[in-house]
Design an enzyme around this catalytic site. Structure first.
Site, PDB file in Angstrom:
ATOM      1  N   GLY A 140      70.904 -11.780 -31.038  1.00  0.00           N
ATOM      2  CA  GLY A 140      70.855 -13.045 -30.329  1.00  0.00           C
ATOM      3  C   GLY A 140      69.956 -12.920 -29.111  1.00  0.00           C
ATOM      4  O   GLY A 140      69.634 -11.814 -28.651  1.00  0.00           O
ATOM      5  N   CYS A 141      69.544 -14.063 -28.568  1.00  0.00           N
ATOM      6  CA  CYS A 141      68.603 -14.043 -27.438  1.00  0.00           C
ATOM      7  C   CYS A 141      69.246 -13.482 -26.171  1.00  0.00           C
ATOM      8  O   CYS A 141      68.660 -12.606 -25.511  1.00  0.00           O
ATOM      9  CB  CYS A 141      68.033 -15.436 -27.202  1.00  0.00           C
ATOM     10  SG  CYS A 141      69.276 -16.756 -27.094  1.00  0.00           S
ATOM     11  N   TYR A 142      70.438 -13.951 -25.812  1.00  0.00           N
ATOM     12  CA  TYR A 142      71.116 -13.397 -24.641  1.00  0.00           C
ATOM     13  C   TYR A 142      71.353 -11.891 -24.790  1.00  0.00           C
ATOM     14  O   TYR A 142      71.049 -11.119 -23.872  1.00  0.00           O
ATOM     15  CB  TYR A 142      72.452 -14.108 -24.398  1.00  0.00           C
ATOM     16  CG  TYR A 142      72.379 -15.488 -23.783  1.00  0.00           C
ATOM     17  CD1 TYR A 142      71.710 -15.712 -22.587  1.00  0.00           C
ATOM     18  CD2 TYR A 142      73.026 -16.571 -24.383  1.00  0.00           C
ATOM     19  CE1 TYR A 142      71.671 -16.979 -22.007  1.00  0.00           C
ATOM     20  CE2 TYR A 142      72.980 -17.846 -23.822  1.00  0.00           C
ATOM     21  CZ  TYR A 142      72.308 -18.031 -22.628  1.00  0.00           C
ATOM     22  OH  TYR A 142      72.276 -19.302 -22.063  1.00  0.00           O
TER      23      TYR A 142
END
Length: 333
Positions: A140-142
């Site tokens: 995921g990006c986070y």
């Protein structure tokens, strides 16, 4: 697959300048029969296949499939793909080796027998394992923005407390290409909001991957925010640690990295430093008269946080130069 979403179109944009890739098939559901240039005007004048449904797509001459569809779609369809295809998944379907975590935060997994066939595609950390895998699950990006600075520190026992606080801020594109009232421009411009209620889906992902990478268990406090920009993530990570040792560790770990750059002391990275690039930039704040230090990590959520990292993993799997087709300079201004 999922060519009409933000991550799908970003994968397509990057691959169009990759010298060793040919786009053979674009797959969509509601957009089948349309040209991708009708959906994204930046592709006008580019010769590309018409979007087709999964069921009508020909996979006989496909080497690699980028799956940019929502969670739950690939896990349902993957068994219908030819066995030879390399699958690079940008959804959450195969990020968790523990199926119980996925079921608790998403819906019941549709293909649990395949979970352990996937490697977590955080390239700089799991590169050697990615090289030998056909199935790659991109982070995921986070988590990308958080795990890149944290994993080397935790692996070397440089964090003095099991308490880690993470405050992350993301552009609106991180929520996908949805018409949702809370994501409208007027709802967000001139404002900022926290969300996730202390239990965002990326919290268990971060904790799970820390366990896999370091063999250590940490409970994190993670609060994500939406800020009124198109793209980009800035994560502020608060840890108890020695500033000099943290700086030395990350500089040594990433000294040969093309895409992870450690800023010099006093130079705090900002989102515009990475916009449009596959870079993660990391800086430090030595808090006066405090045992806490602040790590600032910035990425473009659509590139290093998703599509760029996916192409980076393609390059690793295919034994291409890792930077092929990818930018390590941001747009300015």
């Amino acid at each position: 697959m999922g060519a009409s979403g933000y991550t799908g179109s970003e994968v397509l944009r990057i691959l169009l300048k990759h010298p060793l890739v040919k786009i053979k098939t674009l797959i969509g559901k509601s957009t089948a029969g349309r040209s991708v240039s009708d959906i994204f005007s930046n592709f006008h004048g580019v010769e590309l296949p018409i979007i087709n449904t999964f069921e009508k797509s020909d996979f006989s001459n496909i080497d690699v499939l980028f799956s940019c569809v929502p969670s739950g779609v690939l896990s349902e369809k993957i068994n219908r793909l030819p066995k030879k295809i390399v699958v690079i998944d940008l959804s959450s379907d195969f990020r968790f080796q523990d199926i119980n975590i996925y079921n608790a935060y998403y819906s019941t997994h549709k293909n649990p027998s395949l979970v352990k066939s996937f490697i977590y595609g955080l390239t700089e950390v799991f590169r050697d394992k990615i090289k030998n895998k056909k199935f790659i699950s991109c982070p995921g990006c986070y988590p990308t923005s958080v795990l890149l600075p944290l994993i080397p520190l935790l692996a070397n026992d440089l964090v003095k407390s099991d308490q880690i606080i993470i405050d992350s801020k993301s552009g609106i594109s991180g929520a996908g290409r949805n018409i949702t009232q809370g994501l409208l421009f007027c709802e967000n411009f001139g404002s900022m909001q926290a969300y996730g209620n202390g239990n965002h889906r990326h919290k268990p992902e971060i904790e799970h991957v820390i366990q896999i990478a370091t063999n250590k268990s940490f409970n994190i406090v993670f609060t994500p925010h939406i800020i009124p920009i198109n793209r980009g993530i800035l994560s502020s990570i608060y840890i108890k640690a020695d500033y000099l040792k943290v700086n030395e560790c990350l500089n040594n770990f990433y000294k040969k990295s093309t895409f992870v750059k450690i800023n010099k002391k006093g130079n705090i990275p900002k989102i515009s430093d990475v916009t449009g690039s596959n870079l993660c930039r990391i800086g430090f704040i030595e808090n006066n008269k405090s045992e806490w230090i602040t790590i600032i990590s910035v990425i473009d959520n659509l590139v290093k946080g998703a599509s760029g990292q996916a192409v980076q993993n393609l390059n690793v799997v295919m034994n291409y130069p890792e930077e092929l087709g990818l930018d390590n300079q941001s747009l300015s201004p």
